[in-house]
Design an enzyme around this catalytic site. Sequence first.
Site, mmCIF file in Angstrom:
data_model
loop_
_atom_site.group_PDB
_atom_site.id
_atom_site.type_symbol
_atom_site.label_atom_id
_atom_site.label_comp_id
_atom_site.label_asym_id
_atom_site.label_seq_id
_atom_site.Cartn_x
_atom_site.Cartn_y
_atom_site.Cartn_z
ATOM 1 C CD GLU A 1 7.804 85.752 42.275
ATOM 2 O OE1 GLU A 1 8.212 86.497 43.133
ATOM 3 O OE2 GLU A 1 8.224 85.450 41.244
ATOM 4 N N GLY B 1 14.025 81.714 49.928
ATOM 5 C CA GLY B 1 14.999 82.505 50.658
ATOM 6 C C GLY B 1 14.402 83.841 50.918
ATOM 7 C CG MET C 1 7.860 87.813 48.119
ATOM 8 S SD MET C 1 8.258 87.171 46.319
ATOM 9 C CE MET C 1 7.502 88.285 45.272
ATOM 10 C CG ASN D 1 6.413 90.745 49.158
ATOM 11 O OD1 ASN D 1 5.893 90.043 48.311
ATOM 12 N ND2 ASN D 1 6.944 90.417 50.152
ATOM 13 C CG HIS E 1 18.092 88.229 44.436
ATOM 14 N ND1 HIS E 1 18.499 87.625 43.336
ATOM 15 C CD2 HIS E 1 16.762 87.876 44.465
ATOM 16 C CE1 HIS E 1 17.859 87.113 42.479
ATOM 17 N NE2 HIS E 1 16.576 87.050 43.247
ATOM 18 C CD GLU E 2 14.647 88.897 47.507
ATOM 19 O OE1 GLU E 2 13.673 89.012 46.688
ATOM 20 O OE2 GLU E 2 15.149 87.383 47.269
ATOM 21 C CD GLU F 1 13.512 85.827 40.203
ATOM 22 O OE1 GLU F 1 14.434 86.237 40.951
ATOM 23 O OE2 GLU F 1 12.124 86.129 41.073
#
Length: 880
Positions: A127, A267, A269, A271, A303-304, A326
């Site tokens: 990304e 921070g 990602m 995936n 968050h992820e 986001e």
Amino acid sequence: MHTCQHQTVYQKDYSAPDYLVETVELSFDLDPELTWVASRLKIRSNYDRAQGLRPLVLDGEELTLVSLKLDGVELEPARYTAGDGALTVTDPPESFLLEVTTQISPKANSALSGLYASGPMLCTQCEAEGFRRITYFTDRPDVMAVYTVILKADKGSCPVLLANGNLVEKGDLPDGRHFATWHDPFKKPSYLFAVVAGDLVHISDRFTTMSGRQVNLEIYVEEKNQGKCDHALRSLIEAMRWDEEQFGREYDLDTYMVVAVDDFNMGAMENKGLNVFNSRYVLASPETATDDDYQAIEEVIGHEYFHNWTGNRITCRDWFQLSLKEGLTIFRDQEFSADMQSRPVKRIADVRLLRSSQFPEDASPLAHPVRPDSYVEINNFYSMTVYHKGGEVIRMLQTLLGREAFRAGMDLYFERHDGQAVRVDEFVQAMADAGKRDLSQFMRWYNQSGTPVLTVSDDFDQASGVYTLTVTQSCPPTPGQAEKEPFHIPLSIGLLNRQGRELPLQLEGEKSQGAITRVLELRQETQSFRFTGIASKPVPSLLRNFSAPVKLVYPYSQDDLTLLMTSDSDPFVRWEAGQVQAVQVIMGLVREIQAGGTPTVPEAFIGSFGTLLTDQRQDRAFLAEALTLPAEGYLAEQMKVIDPAAIHEARELVRATVGERLRAQLVGARAACAPKSPYHPDDGLAGCRRLKNLCLSYLMAPGSREAIGMAMEQFKNADNMTDSLGALATLAGCDCPEREEALEAFYRKWRDDRGVIDKWFSLQATSRLPQTLDRVLELLDHPDFDIRNPNRVRSLVGAFSQANQVRFHDAEGRGYRFLGDQILRLNGINPQIAARMLTPFSRWRRFDAGRQELMKKELERILAEPGLARDVYELAAKSL
Ligand code: B3K
Ligand code: ZN
């Protein structure tokens, strides 16, 4: 004017892709020096071929093309071009198989986008547009495909081979190599692709989902870090449970993997099934991580994980829609943290961040809407506005609709759009339908930039017992948007009588029994609200829980503020009343300093500070927030022309006066928070530790020998990093012999721990001592400084320029020169990081003429550099 070949992408130019990719098969022959990537793409056209044939254009960057076949036949050179940034096949059939073999060099990839080497491993970051640095592809989020990946590598140096989805097969190959095949059954955009290969160990656990499925949870790290993963793993389990309970969302693959890497641009990602994390958001132990670190890990892990539904299952149609995933995921992680920790304290921290970083962005030449209209480099739009203002926009929807309808809107969104790539509009429509509300005016929050200002006035009519609140909204002009239309704003309020009691809010003409908190809906430029049955003029409690990302203007008296501070039922308003008081006091001192007077801190302020400090009813964590003065950066926002030196001097004067005058109370409060048992991150005493360290920093402000002694003692005896760093931070800001002694001891103890050494760099970079810039310049040559490691760059260059206002804005411009030099150095190494470092320069217009000139000169010097990366070019050009 600087001319440049970099092109602007506009939202209005969006068109659906001409070709879709159904399946992707990738085979990697991994080697840090030279990796071979063979891809097999099943492609079909997605346009009306009767209107004329269109070429297939695949994105590609820094790739060496080795071979190209269409339906099994080598393509003749006349049928394609492989140029800068693209591979074009001129006349492809309706559906076909394309086979492309390319070579890449992970080790030479210092931009950390695409496939790169970090320590003992190879990993990817795709990304926003990194997949095109791995192979030729339609690298846009609305092309979603099913991926199968074969990884081949040397078994000795790369025993672990990971990719998205489920492991299908693995085995040995000749010459000491081995392979692993992975299949991801979920269609995904290329930006969610990931592979990791290296010499890693993992810790694991299991999670049973709400429907009873077993999921393996695995965290991969370098062997030396094996003991530092427990907290991340626990946080992951909490996040999975929370998303089931709060949003009914369940995990969908059999395995969830997290890998920690040391070299990472941001921070973490999200995936699919294989998150890649900056190691600072995974690794923690009591000796090496602070309470804040523990909390940040929980937040980023959450968050992820939450992205799996808000981002992965439903993704963005194009990058203008970035806040769709986001903003929404920030809101979800904020709520998660609020449920795990203290809700009011979390809200205060989020507001602090918004005000110190997003408000200035909104007031700068880089201001852009939550959904931008155009970009040159999309990586520049992973901004405070898209993330955090975007999160506030989601929160406002929840405030307007109420929790229940908001949840129904989320359910409807998932039900309608699972498996799709959509726009912000689809999300808001689901909310409008579920809440039966017209949200068309609300959409302006996505399209208009700038921070709205609410100016409130009031009137009380004793005879009729009617209290009238009049609210006027305005929004300053921002680039490309001179005039704004009124926003749809939820303004949550209450009314207090002089005894501090909450009054029932009865709007004129309404029958129902008044609640003590109400959400007023603003839609017009000016609106009045009439409250009946009021006996005497009340004090309005405005913007409860910070119900909208706006600035509020109301002429509160000192008595009003004291009343709100001590009596309001809303903790945010209580905190805010104290901050407003502190801002008034400090700005008064700034004016005196500027006028050449001898400023003194008002008695009343010291008095109320002391009262608060000894208030036993307050929660310690909340108290620590309430006793923390507004940051220098936030104070700067209050000035027309920022005077960094006067702000620093005024704020320090308050700190030193508090430290001197309230010495006994501070010592007492600190002692009351002294540990009674060995440290544990989950002991519920983080608020106590924060308060204790805050007391120490006030005691240290006048610089007495006694306080230095206390700091040294805490530094030497601490059994955890929170206390050790709390003490060291105050020593780093003190001009005393103990300073060097402590910094040196800390370095010797932790020289082999990257995360801790980052803290060591950043403590020195943020020291307010006059010689800090010289020290920073020396640290550039320290053997542990590494310009290629983003965390290290952030801890030295970023910390100095973004968190040390008074030293960075050195009147001679030495700080500016330093930053300009580092940006130019980074430009050729890592454009994303170089661009991030530009932020302080984008604020140049807010300073005095001398500083303006000096900062402008740096921006011009940067723009004059040949070969400027798109990232840096865009921000520098727009800043000027
Ligand atoms: N989605 C990633 C950010 C990617 C940034 C690319 N420059 C992390 C996150 O927001 O969760
Ligand atoms: Zn995110």
